[in-house]
Enzyme design. Structure first.
Site, PDB file in Angstrom:
ATOM      1  N   GLU A 326       4.367  -9.630  57.476  1.00  0.00           N
ATOM      2  CA  GLU A 326       3.016  -9.257  57.037  1.00  0.00           C
ATOM      3  C   GLU A 326       1.987 -10.357  57.293  1.00  0.00           C
ATOM      4  O   GLU A 326       1.227 -10.734  56.400  1.00  0.00           O
ATOM      5  CB  GLU A 326       3.028  -8.884  55.546  1.00  0.00           C
ATOM      6  CG  GLU A 326       3.857  -7.641  55.260  1.00  0.00           C
ATOM      7  CD  GLU A 326       3.688  -7.091  53.845  1.00  0.00           C
ATOM      8  OE1 GLU A 326       3.401  -7.884  52.933  1.00  0.00           O
ATOM      9  OE2 GLU A 326       3.836  -5.874  53.686  1.00  0.00           O
ATOM     10  N   ASP A 401      10.298  -0.701  50.334  1.00  0.00           N
ATOM     11  CA  ASP A 401       9.431  -1.552  49.526  1.00  0.00           C
ATOM     12  C   ASP A 401       9.233  -1.057  48.093  1.00  0.00           C
ATOM     13  O   ASP A 401       8.207  -0.454  47.801  1.00  0.00           O
ATOM     14  CB  ASP A 401       8.062  -1.672  50.207  1.00  0.00           C
ATOM     15  CG  ASP A 401       7.222  -2.762  49.580  1.00  0.00           C
ATOM     16  OD1 ASP A 401       7.763  -3.520  48.777  1.00  0.00           O
ATOM     17  OD2 ASP A 401       6.027  -2.849  49.916  1.00  0.00           O
ATOM     18  N   GLU A 429       4.206  -1.898  40.987  1.00  0.00           N
ATOM     19  CA  GLU A 429       3.260  -1.707  42.094  1.00  0.00           C
ATOM     20  C   GLU A 429       3.187  -0.255  42.558  1.00  0.00           C
ATOM     21  O   GLU A 429       2.102   0.255  42.835  1.00  0.00           O
ATOM     22  CB  GLU A 429       3.661  -2.613  43.272  1.00  0.00           C
ATOM     23  CG  GLU A 429       2.765  -2.452  44.478  1.00  0.00           C
ATOM     24  CD  GLU A 429       3.227  -3.301  45.664  1.00  0.00           C
ATOM     25  OE1 GLU A 429       4.092  -4.174  45.489  1.00  0.00           O
ATOM     26  OE2 GLU A 429       2.708  -3.074  46.768  1.00  0.00           O
TER      27      GLU A 429
HETATM   28  O1  GCW Z   1       5.152  -4.641  48.424  1.00  0.00           O
HETATM   29  C1  GCW Z   1       4.437  -5.338  49.370  1.00  0.00           C
HETATM   30  C2  GCW Z   1       3.166  -5.614  48.674  1.00  0.00           C
HETATM   31  C3  GCW Z   1       2.508  -6.913  49.100  1.00  0.00           C
HETATM   32  C4  GCW Z   1       3.540  -8.014  48.996  1.00  0.00           C
HETATM   33  C5  GCW Z   1       4.690  -7.693  49.932  1.00  0.00           C
HETATM   34  C6  GCW Z   1       5.833  -8.681  49.822  1.00  0.00           C
HETATM   35  C7  GCW Z   1       2.956 -10.239  48.319  1.00  0.00           C
HETATM   36  O2  GCW Z   1       2.307  -4.537  48.846  1.00  0.00           O
HETATM   37  O3  GCW Z   1       1.441  -7.143  48.217  1.00  0.00           O
HETATM   38  O4  GCW Z   1       2.977  -9.275  49.323  1.00  0.00           O
HETATM   39  O5  GCW Z   1       5.246  -6.456  49.601  1.00  0.00           O
HETATM   40  O6  GCW Z   1       6.776  -8.389  49.105  1.00  0.00           O
HETATM   41  O7  GCW Z   1       5.764  -9.719  50.451  1.00  0.00           O
END
Ligand code: GCW
Length: 715
Positions: A326, A401, A429
């Protein structure tokens, strides 16, 4: 006269309001308020057992043990107990280690203690002289602190001390909370559902907020022994000398509570600022023009940094790294090096001091593999055995995720030579943030009990991460925390139950979700038996309800981009398909779901037999994962006898109905709950109902365009 009456009314209003303020519970005390027991049978049993407290020895941690046991017992029993260094009165609670306590030495506990390690403890009823007593014994002071909190838990939950004989030690060695807090006080990617960060970096190291101690205390009470205070989207600034002094101050507060500090680090930290781009993500506080892990200067930079950290924080835990993920820098794209090259470089710098690296496996890359769920396995399994012994690969429970439901991440079981550390998310989240009541322990248990079959039947996730399946030399679990500076810590009062449950399961993953809920309710909300069972029944089904009103039958990732709260099953404004809902649910006129079977992306091949065949076969795949692994025709009959379309609608409707039931149940326990907490939760539930209905209506009407079938009536 009129004036007088007005004054009287005003005065009585003030008295009532003040009483309310005094009696109201704002949730700050968490599960640790130790309010006086009103059940006389319990008081009758407990009061005579505890007529004094004896603690032999001195240390900062023992000072905390003294403080906690006195506050706890006095609160629960309504007494003012003496805390002595020697036994003077009859029945006493004796707390001590073999090293420091002569009373404990006389009790012949050494063989029992021998197997309990540094953190374990025992609580036992015994006789000292002729007097019946209770002892908490351990090998180390931190074990005594854990034992003390456990003894208070026994009392808060109304259990008997008759013939009590408990031995307890953690099943997992590293039990961490990961914060996603940024240095400016916000939480990464606007995930601050409970306010801002707890850490006031601009005040540290001069001013130390008393809340840090309360935070440490809460964590110690559930056995958390490590904290990563900063986000994995790491800002290299935290490694500057002036910031390390601030971190050292936090470490000083946490240390006597058995908590070590770890840091998230940015892979590009050694690069000079003039070479960095893309703000903090790309790094740079050093003076180099590369962060190539094979460059000797880069390796030296990390060694020097580690030395500097350990001079300030001798028990520093190690580094957490989000690399090549990311937009975060890493060894791959920039330097054409591997995860192993990157992790081993950091491990080498930390090894002389006993530090560890937690290298995350959260990677996905649209260009390389069109099924994101397969990526971590593809990138990491080939390197099994190539990582230094002080490295964990930290892996999220599911392959995508933190969705409301995912199958187990296929990496678990597939890296026998590399300790995998489980990463769970306490912060909701994708499960309604701090607006929805969703008790997560049943979900975590579902994962922990999932059988990987890596070494035959019984190779559960729990047995992988506690090291028993592959004899890992280190074991670990991390929870992305839901805490913030809101007065009640978690935004939603019931979010506290998730923090609590994470700690309890990290200590002992065999505990039942229901038992943990039972404890938390009694410690936090009420001990009334009917109310406890009503609230428990709300909590236990709340995660399944959330799955149903958001993403039933294996659907996933159909929330709004970015904010991750409401539904967005359609394309976003950009019309982009990759990684948006449309990519994940694949609705069309024929049916719904992502074909990850051998006729599709073949993600099923990453699992061990017979799990692989079970997921691969649409007739055998558990329905909770159906649309995760298969593209299923709308008219296919499911186990209920309903078609896929009817079942989908049914799930969306029952999910929302469950929230309505929770509201009724909550109303029924009003008399047993503190009024401030009652109102707070009532309002949250109303929001949850409204927003769950939005999920249902948005998704049902969106999918209906493809199914072209009427929405069935269920009532
Ligand atoms: O779940 C996603 C989130 C990001 C997060 C990323 C991760 C901190 O939307 O906000 O980054 O995973 O776990 O690195």
């Amino acid at each position: 006269m009129k004036h007088l009456l007005k004054n009287i009314l005003l005065a009585s209003y003030l008295v009532v309001s003040i009483c309310k303020i005094v009696s109201a519970d704002d949730g700050y005390g968490l599960w640790m308020s130790c309010k006086k027991l009103d059940d006389t049978t319990e008081l009758k049993e407990y009061q005579p057992i505890f007529s004094s407290i004896v603690i032999e020895g001195q240390s900062e941690t023992l000072g905390i043990v003294r403080e906690e046991i006195k506050k706890g017992l006095d609160g629960l029993l309504g007494t003012n107990l003496p805390v002595n260094n020697t036994l003077t009165t009859g029945n006493a609670l004796v707390i001590g280690t073999l090293k420091q306590s002569q009373l404990i030495q006389k009790l012949d506990l050494s063989s029992k203690l021998a197997s309990l390690g540094r953190e374990g403890f025992l609580i036992k009823s015994t006789k000292i002289g002729d007097n019946p007593s209770v002892v908490i014994a351990a090998n180390d002071d931190i074990g005594l602190l854990y034992g003390t909190f456990h003894l208070l838990r026994i009392m808060q939950t109304g259990q008997s001390f008759k013939d009590i004989d408990i031995s307890s030690k953690p099943k997992i060695q590293y039990r961490l909370l990961d914060h996603w807090d940024k240095l400016d006080g916000t939480i990464s990617d606007q995930r601050g559902y409970a306010g801002k960060s707890l850490w006031k970096w601009d005040e540290l190291p001069v001013t130390v907020d008393p809340r840090y101690k309360d935070y440490a205390r809460a964590n110690a009470s559930i056995g958390i022994n490590g904290v990563v205070p900063n986000s994995v989207n790491a800002d290299p600034t935290l490694l500057k000398p002036e910031y390390l002094k601030k971190v050292a101050k936090l470490a000083d507060v946490f240390r006597p509570y058995g908590i070590r500090v770890f840091l998230s680090v940015n892979f590009s930290s050694p690069i000079s600022a003039k070479f960095s781009h893309d703000g903090n993500r790309k790094g740079g506080i050093g003076n180099l023009n590369t962060s190539d892990p094979c460059d000797p200067e880069v390796r030296q930079w990390w060694k020097d940094k580690a030395k500097e950290i350990y001079q300030l924080i001798p028990d520093f835990g190690g580094f957490l790294v989000k690399a090549s993920s990311e937009g975060m820098p890493g060894p791959q794209q920039e330097y054409n090096r591997t995860h192993a090259d990157g992790a081993n470089m950091l491990a080498e710098a930390l090894a002389p001091y006993g530090g560890i690296v937690m290298w995350r496996s959260f990677v996905y890359n649209a260009d390389v593999d069109p099924d994101r769920s397969k990526r971590a396995y593809l990138e990491f399994v080939p390197f099994d055995g190539k990582f230094s012994p002080n490295i964990f690969i930290q892996t999220k429970n599911g392959p995508i995720d933190f969705q409301p439901r995912e199958p187990l991440n296929s990496l678990f079981g597939a890296m026998p030579k590399t300790p995998l550390m489980l990463e769970l998310q306490i912060m909701q989240e994708y499960l309604g943030h701090s607006k929805h009541l969703v008790y997560l322990a049943p979900m975590w248990k579902e994962y922990l009990e999932s059988d990987t079959h890596a070494k035959g039947q019984g190779s559960t996730l729990a047995s992988v991460i506690d090291g028993s399946t592959h004899n890992y030399k280190m074991t670990g679990i991390a929870g992305v925390t839901n805490t913030g500076d809101d007065r009640n810590w978690c935004g939603h009062l019931f979010g506290q139950a998730n923090w609590y449950a994470f700690g309890r399961l990290a200590w002992d993953h065999s505990l039942a979700a229901e038992q943990i809920a039972d404890e938390w309710i009694k410690e936090t909300l009420t001990r009334d038996a009917n109310a406890v069972s009503t609230i428990k029944s709300m909590m236990m089904g709340s995660r399944e309800a959330c799955v149903n009103y958001m993403t039933p039958l294996g659907l996933h990732h159909i929330m709004q981009e970015g904010f991750h709260y409401g539904p967005q099953p359609s394309l976003d404004k950009s019309g982009r398909v990759d990684w948006t809902s449309v990519y994940y649910h694949r609705a069309d006129a024929n049916g719904l779901g992502f074909d990850r079977s051998s006729t599709g992306s073949n993600a099923t091949s990453q699992y061990f037999s017979p799990v692989r065949e079970m997921f691969d076969d649409v007739n055998k795949c558990p329905e909770k994962y159906l649309l995760w692994f298969h593209h299923v025709p709308w008219d296919r009959k499911l186990q209920s006898g309903r078609t896929l379309w009817d079942e989908l609608c049914y799930r969306y409707y029952t999910g929302v109905d469950y929230v309505k039931e929770m509201e009724l149940k909550w109303a029924a326990v009003e008399k047993d709950i503190d009024p401030e907490i009652y109102l707070h939760v009532k309002e949250k539930l109303a929001t949850q109902e409204k927003d769950a209905a939005i999920w249902r209506d948005t998704c049902v009407s969106y999918f209906q365009k493809f199914s072209n079938r009427p929405v069935p009536a269920y009532k």
